[in-house]
Design an enzyme around this catalytic site. Structure first.
Site, mmCIF file in Angstrom:
data_model
loop_
_atom_site.group_PDB
_atom_site.id
_atom_site.type_symbol
_atom_site.label_atom_id
_atom_site.label_comp_id
_atom_site.label_asym_id
_atom_site.label_seq_id
_atom_site.Cartn_x
_atom_site.Cartn_y
_atom_site.Cartn_z
ATOM 1 N N HIS A 26 -1.332 -5.671 1.828
ATOM 2 C CA HIS A 26 -2.553 -6.490 1.746
ATOM 3 C C HIS A 26 -2.223 -7.807 1.049
ATOM 4 O O HIS A 26 -1.526 -7.811 0.028
ATOM 5 C CB HIS A 26 -3.627 -5.768 0.927
ATOM 6 C CG HIS A 26 -4.647 -5.060 1.766
ATOM 7 N ND1 HIS A 26 -4.918 -3.719 1.630
ATOM 8 C CD2 HIS A 26 -5.488 -5.523 2.741
ATOM 9 C CE1 HIS A 26 -5.876 -3.385 2.502
ATOM 10 N NE2 HIS A 26 -6.230 -4.456 3.177
ATOM 11 N N CYS B 174 -8.081 -1.955 7.855
ATOM 12 C CA CYS B 174 -6.700 -1.956 7.348
ATOM 13 C C CYS B 174 -6.216 -0.544 7.045
ATOM 14 O O CYS B 174 -5.113 -0.158 7.437
ATOM 15 C CB CYS B 174 -6.574 -2.848 6.109
ATOM 16 S SG CYS B 174 -6.615 -4.586 6.549
ATOM 17 N N ARG C 227 -18.128 -0.794 5.406
ATOM 18 C CA ARG C 227 -19.238 -1.439 4.689
ATOM 19 C C ARG C 227 -19.863 -2.533 5.543
ATOM 20 O O ARG C 227 -21.023 -2.864 5.418
ATOM 21 C CB ARG C 227 -18.694 -2.020 3.367
ATOM 22 C CG ARG C 227 -19.745 -2.500 2.399
ATOM 23 C CD ARG C 227 -19.145 -2.778 1.038
ATOM 24 N NE ARG C 227 -17.975 -3.651 1.074
ATOM 25 C CZ ARG C 227 -18.026 -4.964 1.281
ATOM 26 N NH1 ARG C 227 -19.168 -5.574 1.470
ATOM 27 N NH2 ARG C 227 -16.908 -5.677 1.282
ATOM 28 N N GLU D 20 0.819 -1.208 0.000
ATOM 29 C CA GLU D 20 0.000 0.000 0.000
ATOM 30 C C GLU D 20 0.858 1.265 0.000
ATOM 31 O O GLU D 20 1.818 1.383 0.741
ATOM 32 C CB GLU D 20 -0.944 0.007 1.216
ATOM 33 C CG GLU D 20 -1.940 -1.143 1.230
ATOM 34 C CD GLU D 20 -2.936 -1.112 0.071
ATOM 35 O OE1 GLU D 20 -3.050 -0.057 -0.593
ATOM 36 O OE2 GLU D 20 -3.592 -2.151 -0.167
#
Ligand code: PCA
Length: 213
Positions: free
Chosen positions: A165, A141, A88, A78
């Site tokens: 990830h 995350c 979500r 990342e």
């Protein structure tokens, strides 16, 4: 050099989290440097508290956090974390923040201060599919990556830190059609090459690795 590497607890109905499955199987020493491993709860706020305590106890030179990105087909290093929670689904304690700022006195975003392109190159050179990722999402995350880089900015300027990830481990996709995965062994190798690249490169290399939308 001491490197603190973290993985998350399982979430979203999964029995395992590939991040901690891989982290706990890493060697205790890589290129002669000490590796400290820990599991972090997939919970907003609490995750950052646990990480901060570990940093205070361990005093690492590098902190690398790992998380699951189910459905991705390659390991993603990342580049950036944003100052926003937008969940979500609920985390493991039922929290579901929507469009909330993580730290009101933090920057809008922070870049990883790790050699992200060198990490991707080392993995790819060793046949582990990997790329730079330009979004860590808006769940726990991104939250932990932002929290880590905020703490580095405010409290631990000497620490280098970032986030990776990883895809599902193959055993997680037995009932998920057309979903990518990697073996646990591939993920362990990918993380090991990434750590080697961090040890070998104080500064990043210049290499094509951007995205066209
Ligand atoms: N992945 C989630 C949180 C914990 C994890 O392993 C994410 O990508 O936000």
């Amino acid at each position: 050099m001491k490197i603190l590497i973290t993985g998350f607890t399982p979430f979203g109905g999964e029995k395992i989290n590939p991040s901690y499955e891989a982290v706990k199987n890493l060697d205790n020493e890589i290129l002669g440097e000490k590796i400290v491993k820990m599991e972090i709860p997939t919970v907003f706020r609490q995750s950052i508290k646990v990480l901060e305590k570990a940093i205070d106890n361990e005093r690492p030179d590098v902190v690398l956090c790992i998380g699951q990105a189910g459905g991705r087909f390659e390991i993603g290093v990342e580049r950036i974390a944003i100052n926003l929670d937008d969940a979500r689904i609920e985390d493991n304690e039922g929290n579901q923040p929507i469009d909330e700022t993580i730290y009101t006195d933090g920057e809008n975003a922070y870049f990883a201060n790790l050699p992200i392109k060198a990490m991707v190159k080392k993995m790819r050179d060793n046949n582990i599919p990997a790329s730079v990722s330009n979004t860590a999402g808006t769940f726990v995350c991104n939250h932990i990556m932002y929290g880590l880089l905020y703490l580095i900015d405010k409290k631990y300027p000497h620490i280098r830190g970032g986030f990776i990830h990883v895809p599902f481990i193959t055993e997680q996709i037995m009932n998920k059609r057309n979903t990518s995965s990697m073996t646990k062994d591939q993920i362990i190798k990918g993380l090991t090459y990434s750590i080697e690249a961090i040890i070998e490169n104080k500064l990043d290399i210049k290499m094509v690795g951007g995205e066209i939308c």
